[in-house]
Design a protein around this motif. Structure first.
Motif, PDB file in Angstrom:
ATOM      1  N   GLY A 166     -19.427   6.021  19.639  1.00  0.00           N
ATOM      2  CA  GLY A 166     -18.904   7.219  19.010  1.00  0.00           C
ATOM      3  C   GLY A 166     -19.979   8.161  18.501  1.00  0.00           C
ATOM      4  N   GLY A 167     -19.529   9.363  18.082  1.00  0.00           N
ATOM      5  CA  GLY A 167     -20.444  10.330  17.512  1.00  0.00           C
ATOM      6  C   GLY A 167     -20.933  11.377  18.495  1.00  0.00           C
ATOM      7  N   ARG A 168     -20.797  11.089  19.773  1.00  0.00           N
ATOM      8  CA  ARG A 168     -21.193  12.088  20.753  1.00  0.00           C
ATOM      9  C   ARG A 168     -20.154  12.099  21.850  1.00  0.00           C
ATOM     10  NH1 ARG A 168     -26.406  10.519  23.012  1.00  0.00           N
ATOM     11  NH2 ARG A 168     -25.316   9.878  24.886  1.00  0.00           N
ATOM     12  N   GLY A 212     -16.837   9.558  14.321  1.00  0.00           N
ATOM     13  CA  GLY A 212     -17.496   8.637  15.238  1.00  0.00           C
ATOM     14  C   GLY A 212     -18.947   8.395  14.880  1.00  0.00           C
ATOM     15  N   SER A 213     -19.566   9.402  14.301  1.00  0.00           N
ATOM     16  CA  SER A 213     -20.977   9.308  13.966  1.00  0.00           C
ATOM     17  C   SER A 213     -21.188   8.410  12.750  1.00  0.00           C
ATOM     18  CB  SER A 213     -21.510  10.708  13.708  1.00  0.00           C
ATOM     19  OG  SER A 213     -22.865  10.687  13.449  1.00  0.00           O
ATOM     20  N   ASN A 214     -20.412   8.616  11.717  1.00  0.00           N
ATOM     21  CA  ASN A 214     -20.508   7.793  10.514  1.00  0.00           C
ATOM     22  C   ASN A 214     -19.239   7.989   9.687  1.00  0.00           C
ATOM     23  OD1 ASN A 214     -21.031   6.670   7.981  1.00  0.00           O
ATOM     24  ND2 ASN A 214     -23.211   7.099   8.121  1.00  0.00           N
ATOM     25  N   GLU A 215     -18.375   6.986   9.742  1.00  0.00           N
ATOM     26  CA  GLU A 215     -17.079   7.094   9.097  1.00  0.00           C
ATOM     27  C   GLU A 215     -17.210   7.287   7.582  1.00  0.00           C
ATOM     28  OE1 GLU A 215     -14.385   4.307  11.052  1.00  0.00           O
ATOM     29  OE2 GLU A 215     -13.191   4.355   9.215  1.00  0.00           O
ATOM     30  N   GLU A 216     -18.199   6.613   6.982  1.00  0.00           N
ATOM     31  CA  GLU A 216     -18.378   6.726   5.535  1.00  0.00           C
ATOM     32  C   GLU A 216     -18.737   8.161   5.144  1.00  0.00           C
ATOM     33  OE1 GLU A 216     -18.493   4.053   2.660  1.00  0.00           O
ATOM     34  OE2 GLU A 216     -16.823   4.150   4.053  1.00  0.00           O
ATOM     35  N   VAL A 217     -19.652   8.768   5.907  1.00  0.00           N
ATOM     36  CA  VAL A 217     -20.030  10.148   5.602  1.00  0.00           C
ATOM     37  C   VAL A 217     -18.795  11.043   5.709  1.00  0.00           C
ATOM     38  CG1 VAL A 217     -21.413  12.116   6.334  1.00  0.00           C
ATOM     39  CG2 VAL A 217     -22.416   9.837   6.328  1.00  0.00           C
ATOM     40  N   ALA A 218     -17.982  10.806   6.739  1.00  0.00           N
ATOM     41  CA  ALA A 218     -16.774  11.602   6.915  1.00  0.00           C
ATOM     42  C   ALA A 218     -15.852  11.436   5.706  1.00  0.00           C
ATOM     43  CB  ALA A 218     -16.055  11.187   8.192  1.00  0.00           C
ATOM     44  N   ARG A 219     -15.709  10.189   5.249  1.00  0.00           N
ATOM     45  CA  ARG A 219     -14.823   9.918   4.117  1.00  0.00           C
ATOM     46  C   ARG A 219     -15.338  10.619   2.861  1.00  0.00           C
ATOM     47  NH1 ARG A 219     -13.218   5.449   0.610  1.00  0.00           N
ATOM     48  NH2 ARG A 219     -15.262   4.498   0.759  1.00  0.00           N
ATOM     49  N   TYR A 220     -16.647  10.503   2.620  1.00  0.00           N
ATOM     50  CA  TYR A 220     -17.224  11.134   1.430  1.00  0.00           C
ATOM     51  C   TYR A 220     -17.224  12.652   1.555  1.00  0.00           C
ATOM     52  CZ  TYR A 220     -18.594   6.895  -0.976  1.00  0.00           C
ATOM     53  OH  TYR A 220     -18.561   5.711  -1.669  1.00  0.00           O
ATOM     54  N   SER A 221     -17.070  13.171   2.776  1.00  0.00           N
ATOM     55  CA  SER A 221     -17.008  14.618   2.947  1.00  0.00           C
ATOM     56  C   SER A 221     -15.583  15.136   2.851  1.00  0.00           C
ATOM     57  CB  SER A 221     -17.595  15.005   4.312  1.00  0.00           C
ATOM     58  OG  SER A 221     -18.921  14.566   4.416  1.00  0.00           O
ATOM     59  N   GLY A 222     -14.638  14.254   2.543  1.00  0.00           N
ATOM     60  CA  GLY A 222     -13.265  14.692   2.338  1.00  0.00           C
ATOM     61  C   GLY A 222     -12.467  14.864   3.618  1.00  0.00           C
ATOM     62  N   ILE A 223     -12.916  14.250   4.704  1.00  0.00           N
ATOM     63  CA  ILE A 223     -12.164  14.334   5.956  1.00  0.00           C
ATOM     64  C   ILE A 223     -11.089  13.253   5.964  1.00  0.00           C
ATOM     65  CG2 ILE A 223     -12.336  14.053   8.469  1.00  0.00           C
ATOM     66  CD1 ILE A 223     -15.201  15.149   8.228  1.00  0.00           C
ATOM     67  N   ALA A 224      -9.861  13.614   6.350  1.00  0.00           N
ATOM     68  CA  ALA A 224      -8.778  12.627   6.415  1.00  0.00           C
ATOM     69  C   ALA A 224      -8.961  11.816   7.693  1.00  0.00           C
ATOM     70  CB  ALA A 224      -7.423  13.315   6.393  1.00  0.00           C
ATOM     71  N   ILE A 225      -9.706  10.718   7.576  1.00  0.00           N
ATOM     72  CA  ILE A 225     -10.109   9.938   8.754  1.00  0.00           C
ATOM     73  C   ILE A 225      -8.908   9.466   9.564  1.00  0.00           C
ATOM     74  CG2 ILE A 225     -11.259   7.822   9.476  1.00  0.00           C
ATOM     75  CD1 ILE A 225     -13.027   8.160   7.029  1.00  0.00           C
ATOM     76  N   TRP A 226      -7.880   8.976   8.860  1.00  0.00           N
ATOM     77  CA  TRP A 226      -6.736   8.410   9.579  1.00  0.00           C
ATOM     78  C   TRP A 226      -6.068   9.463  10.440  1.00  0.00           C
ATOM     79  CZ3 TRP A 226      -1.849  10.362   8.907  1.00  0.00           C
ATOM     80  CH2 TRP A 226      -1.652  11.174   7.794  1.00  0.00           C
ATOM     81  N   ARG A 227      -6.028  10.716   9.949  1.00  0.00           N
ATOM     82  CA  ARG A 227      -5.362  11.767  10.722  1.00  0.00           C
ATOM     83  C   ARG A 227      -6.170  12.100  11.976  1.00  0.00           C
ATOM     84  NH1 ARG A 227      -4.127  16.593   7.059  1.00  0.00           N
ATOM     85  NH2 ARG A 227      -6.134  17.301   7.788  1.00  0.00           N
ATOM     86  N   VAL A 228      -7.488  12.142  11.807  1.00  0.00           N
ATOM     87  CA  VAL A 228      -8.363  12.439  12.947  1.00  0.00           C
ATOM     88  C   VAL A 228      -8.195  11.368  14.024  1.00  0.00           C
ATOM     89  CG1 VAL A 228     -10.772  12.608  13.679  1.00  0.00           C
ATOM     90  CG2 VAL A 228     -10.045  13.700  11.562  1.00  0.00           C
ATOM     91  N   LYS A 229      -8.253  10.098  13.606  1.00  0.00           N
ATOM     92  CA  LYS A 229      -8.144   9.012  14.583  1.00  0.00           C
ATOM     93  C   LYS A 229      -6.776   9.010  15.253  1.00  0.00           C
ATOM     94  CE  LYS A 229     -11.282   5.569  12.665  1.00  0.00           C
ATOM     95  NZ  LYS A 229     -11.309   4.211  12.118  1.00  0.00           N
TER      96      LYS A 229
END
Lengths: 506, 326
Positions: free
Chosen positions: B271-273, B204-221
């Motif tokens: 998002g983000g908080r 929620g805070s920054n999707e790009e940072v999450a993606r570059y950090s290796g977080i599976a964004i689609w699964r989280v959402k």
């Protein structure tokens, strides 16, 4: 000409300017005079107060004390539009454009040309086009900003600043995102501004540029003015000493020999649609491999493709993986690879989250006990990282966005190295970072290589590549144009390969 | 001296929703003598808040990750409809076991609805606003079809067995209030203390940072929408025994009330908080406003207008709090 250079008319004067944020003094009684027809460089480490002073001149921030005098009259700006109306424009270091609008729409945003009730798109496109041409760019004013590279966006910002009537132009680290060739164009623009009797105020960390461009140099340290005088009296080394207030050792650490070490990564025929074609290279244990090239040469895209951050095809072989490019950053991490993005603020760090949350974000599973995050473990990791990477923060519970650029970069490196990768790719390791932090980052890169890691450094600063790397891959227009090793490594060779000005066997 | 230190420790931003709640309760006790009583505040107001509060807890996850779910009201109606139809068709041999089976069915329906929303948003890459606007219309229509345009009810016998789930007390607390507290505690643990919760806030805070950090964004959402579906199902399980029926008014505007509770509670719309306890305070806050207005004999048709105005004022105050430090 010489006479006007020596005694510029005092046109913009800052008198006794101070600024404090909640008790923290960032500018302390600074008095400076900026003349028209001269380039006045302002240098200092991050946090020295340069940006705050610029924001005061540009009308973004009001000083706590002191006054601004423009053409012998006292002025007060309560916003950037008033400063602009008075002829003072600021070119920001950060990209502040609306990504989904076109170049022309961005240049005229907030002061659209109109034709009765309707915007005059034709005229705006035409003017945008000629502005861009005067900056040596052939960008189509109709293209969307989101499709542009960072360097191209920076050019659009400069065009935007120059599109209004201006007598003073402030550049805040304009070359941080530009390649040498693009920088040259900017220098020509600055020279033209000087000829047109504009005042140019120039902030940069690149002291060789300052030496070359500036008529006057003023140095800020800890919010105070420590020096102001003609540029010809100072060498870049003098400037660095004034900035830091102490002597600096060699900027680049000793390059350890790296020979006949085993290959740890082999990339073959990597393609990213429209960006990279048929890139192949090998990486050896304990070496620092540089990637040079102009902006848009495909260096970042190559590695984002390798790490699964964009669609790519190609063959990759490393310990634990043999086959096509990685599907995700996670898969790459499990094979011991890590990538540090060039876009620290947009892709690297969560600026409104704490240091600890940023540090552990990609390795949270290491900090879990019984399914829950172990805060104590997380904080001891932060303490270790602060020690090892010398991250300087007033308190450890602040948000990452409150750190200076250099300390943000160190935090980003700490975050990426938390997984203890064997192969580290660092994209623009020192962009927007002050000289003290630069030196620390260079030392860190050398230490990683010495410890047997393999490091890839992508950089647009040639001295950095030359100072750090054992071998340098030069890219041009999405292809690998050549490989330089040992004595072959010099600026001329890199520029030749990067621009393709001379034919050379790759 | 001691007071200022205490005041500094007390983070005004985080505690604002709770302070507002305390102020409102103080105001209410001045307006009417019956307001500040256990039977009014806990047995009546808190119990009635339960549905919106539980749904808003799910919405806190969705919104903290930068998403939005407009379908929760229709989803509640559809889930309730499906549950009642199931109970009706077997009520001849019905008892407590049948009700338990009905609850399981409600949970399954809720999870499937959430999964559907999540897949449209992640796999289909449709903006959450549009995706859930679509499912809002679909689910509302499906409910109307199930109810044949009218209402659905369980038999009085079955209702008598089921009713204590809404009206019963444990340790003097109404069961719905207890469920809210348990769901809130679990949600707070998940959001604040697990890697998944951290990932929700990162996305929620920054999707790009999450993606570059290796977080599976689609699964989280996807999971946030599934959690939302589960919360809707829990709310439905408490809702059905209240009246034993569902009609076209069931779940109407619940999505708006839930979103309001979340935002008043301090969660950022972008998002983000995310603030779980803030969300509960927000839901309670809204219901109390209605209660005070009813007790002070304000024309019932105007209650909505006053509620809306107070929400805007609350948000203006919150914005002022957040602007100050910048």
């Amino acid at each position: 000409m010489e006479a006007s250079k020596r005694q510029p008319e005092p046109a913009l004067e800052a008198k006794g300017i101070s600024k404090a944020y909640g008790g923290i003094v960032v500018l302390d009684d600074v008095s400076l005079t900026f003349g028209r027809g001269e380039v006045h460089a302002l240098i200092g480490e991050n946090g020295a107060g340069k940006s705050t002073l610029m924001k005061i001149l540009g009308g973004y921030v009001e000083p706590s004390a002191g006054e601004l005098i423009l053409n012998d009259a006292r002025v007060r700006f309560s916003g950037p539009r008033q400063a602009e109306a008075a002829g003072i424009v600021l070119v920001h270091q950060e990209i502040l454009l609306a990504p989904h609008l076109s170049i022309a729409e961005n240049i005229f945003l907030g002061r659209e040309l109109h034709y009765g009730l309707f915007t005059d798109d034709g005229a705006m496109r035409q003017q945008a086009s000629s502005l861009l041409a005067s900056l040596g760019s052939r960008l189509d004013p109709r293209s969307t900003v989101a499709d542009l590279s960072i360097a191209e966006r920076q050019l659009v910002q400069i065009a935007r600043a120059l599109s209004s009537r201006h007598s003073f132009v402030i550049f805040d680290e304009p070359t941080a995102a530009l390649t040498p060739v693009e920088s040259e164009t900017l220098f020509a623009v600055i020279e033209a501004l000087r000829q047109r009797h504009c005042g140019v105020i120039y902030i940069s960390h690149r002291l060789d540029e300052v030496k070359r461009l500036a008529d006057r140099v003023s140095v800020l340290r800890d919010g105070q003015l420590v020096h102001s005088g003609p540029a010809r009296e100072l060498s870049p080394t003098d400037m660095a000493h004034l900035m830091v207030g102490r002597a600096l050792g060699d900027l680049y650490p000793h390059k350890a020999k790296s020979e006949a070490a085993p290959v740890v990564l082999e990339v073959q025929d990597l393609n990213v649609a429209g960006r990279v074609q048929g890139a192949s290279f090998t990486l050896r244990q304990g070496e620092v491999l540089g990637f040079a090239g102009l902006i848009g040469a495909g260096r970042t895209e190559l590695f984002e493709g390798l790490f699964g951050l964009r669609k790519a095809s190609g063959q990759v072989a490393c310990d634990g993986h043999r086959g096509s490019v990685f599907a995700s950053v996670n898969q790459a991490a499990s094979c011991g690879l890590a990538y540090v993005t060039e876009d620290r603020k947009g892709r690297g760090l969560l600026l409104e989250k704490s240091l600890a949350q940023n540090l552990t974000l990609s390795r949270l599973q290491q900090f879990v006990r019984f399914g829950l995050i172990d805060n104590a473990k997380e904080h001891s990791a932060l303490n270790r990282a602060v020690q090892r990477f010398d991250i300087r923060a007033p308190r450890l519970d602040i948000d990452a966005g409150r750190l200076s650029g250099g300390n943000q970069q160190k935090l980003l490196l700490a975050k990426t190295l938390l997984s203890d990768p064997r192969i580290v790719v660092i994209d623009e390791p020192t962009r927007g970072v002050d000289i003290g932090a630069k030196q620390q980052i260079y030392k860190l890169i050398a230490e990683l290589a010495a410890a047997g890691k393999a490091v890839v450094v992508i950089s647009s600063e040639m001295p950095e590549l030359i100072g750090l790397c054992h071998r340098i891959v030069v890219m041009r227009q999405g292809r690998i144009a050549g490989l330089l090793t040992g004595d072959q490594i010099n600026e001329r060779a890199i520029v030749t390969l990067a621009t393709g000005t001379e034919q050379q066997a790759a | 001296m001691k007071m200022t230190a205490l005041f500094q420790r007390l983070n005004l931003r985080q505690s604002a929703p709770f302070l507002a709640l305390v102020l409102l309760i103080a105001l209410g006790s001045l307006v009417h003598p019956n307001f500040l009583t256990y039977s009014n505040l806990v047995q009546n107001v808190a119990a009635r808040t339960a549905f919106i509060a539980i749904i808003a807890i799910g919405a806190t996850f969705v919104m903290a990750s930068g998403g939005l779910d407009l379908s929760v009201g229709s989803m509640a109606a559809f889930t309730a409809g499906a549950m009642i139809l199931f109970l009706k068709s077997y009520e001849a041999d019905g008892g407590a076991l049948l009700i338990a089976e009905g609850m399981v069915l409600a949970v399954v329906v809720g999870l499937l609805c959430g999964l559907f929303n999540g897949l449209v948003v992640t796999w289909g890459r449709i903006e959450p606003f549009i995706a859930t606007l679509g499912s809002m219309v679909i689910l509302r229509s499906l409910f109307t079809w199930l109810a044949n345009g009218g209402s659905l009810s369980i038999s009085p016998d079955l209702k008598d067995i089921y009713a204590p789930v809404y009206t019963g007390n444990v340790f003097g607390l109404p069961i719905p209030v207890l469920v809210v507290l348990v769901v809130g505690a679990v949600a707070a643990l998940v959001l604040y203390k697990t890697p998944f919760g951290r990932h929700v806030l990162a996305v929620g805070s920054n999707e790009e940072v999450a993606r570059y950090s290796g977080i599976a964004i689609w699964r989280v959402k996807l999971l946030t929408y599934v959690i939302q579906g589960l919360c809707v199902a829990i709310a439905v399980i408490l809702y059905v025994p209240r009246l034993g029926s569902a009609n076209s008014a069931t779940g109407l505007y619940w999505e708006l009330q839930a979103i309001t509770a979340v935002v008043v509670g301090g969660t950022l719309l972008k998002g983000g908080r995310g603030r779980i306890w803030g969300t509960l305070a927000g839901a309670f806050f809204l219901e109390i406003i209605g209660n005070i207005l009813t007790l002070s004999n304000v024309n019932v048709y105007l209650i909505g207008a006053v509620q809306g105005a107070i929400i805007i004022i609350a948000m203006l105050i919150q914005r002022g709090l957040y602007r100050r430090e910048i």
